[in-house]
Design a protein around this motif. Structure first.
Motif: not given
Lengths: 110, 112
Positions: B66-95
């Motif tokens: 799940s992900a949310e972006r409160l007030k159109g600025v910061d954002s949070t990405l959540k994983i619940q529950p995590a699996k082994l295949e979720d091992s990765a680098v999570y990149l945030c980007a903006s434009s």
């Protein structure tokens, strides 16, 4: 389906040698095209971009890329590689979303 | 100009645990992206926000991510529950409008 292909997984060059990294795209229309570089433990840094116009684009760190519509290619070049150029290089294309290739790892020998 | 900020930089959790990542985009950038980069692959878009609205979440595994972006600025990405295949680098980007996209340093997640 839209895709970006980087045929070379790993390339090794000597310092001072020239470099060309290959990128091919498959889109219905010409996408915007990008090259990014990723050093270990770092995020992606934009090297250069092609939107339209001159098919030879200049980027940062002495890199350039040439867009060839007839070959659906956007190859990255550098005339003389430095040891600090060792990194992972990603080509990406965008029409409605940015799609990345699988990357080419560049190793530079002294 | 300050770049995209992400935290934490590294996280190790056990499978079935939950985890959250935080992102602060470049000031003024309306569009925010979360990408997942599995080792040996290019980044894959998980979700794109325009201000605080979702533009594209077609590749987000919504049963656990799940992900949310409160007030159109910061954002949070959540994983619940995590699996082994979720091992990765999570990149945030903006434009600013659409392109080019500026990436943060990423969060390296290891699920054991």
């Amino acid at each position: 389906a839209q895709s970006v292909t980087q045929p070379d997984i790993h390339i090794t060059v000597s310092e001072g040698a020239s470099l060309e990294l290959r990128c091919n795209y498959s889109y219905g229309a010409t996408p915007y095209l990008f090259w990014y570089v990723q050093s270990p433990g770092q995020g992606l840094q934009l090297l250069l971009k092609y939107f339209s116009g001159d098919t030879l684009v200049q980027g940062i760190k002495g890199f350039e890329a040439e867009f060839k519509r007839s070959q659906s290619s956007f190859n990255l070049r550098k005339p003389s590689v430095h040891w600090s150029d060792a990194a992972e290089y990603f080509c990406a294309g965008n029409t409605d979303k940015l799609i990345f290739g699988t990357g080419t790892r560049l190793q530079v020998f002294p | 100009e300050a770049g995209v900020a992400q935290s934490p930089r590294y996280k190790i959790i056990e499978k079935r645990q939950s985890v959250a990542f935080w992102c602060n985009p470049i000031s003024g950038h309306a569009t925010l992206y979360w990408y997942q980069q599995i080792l040996g692959q290019g980044p894959k878009l998980l979700i794109q926000f325009q201000n605080n609205g979702v533009v594209d979440d077609s590749q987000l595994p919504k049963d656990r991510f799940s992900a949310e972006r409160l007030k159109g600025v910061d954002s949070t990405l959540k994983i619940q529950p995590a699996k082994l295949e979720d091992s990765a680098v999570y990149l945030c980007a903006s434009s600013l409008e659409a392109l080019p996209i500026h990436f943060g340093p990423g969060t390296r997640l290891t699920v054991t």
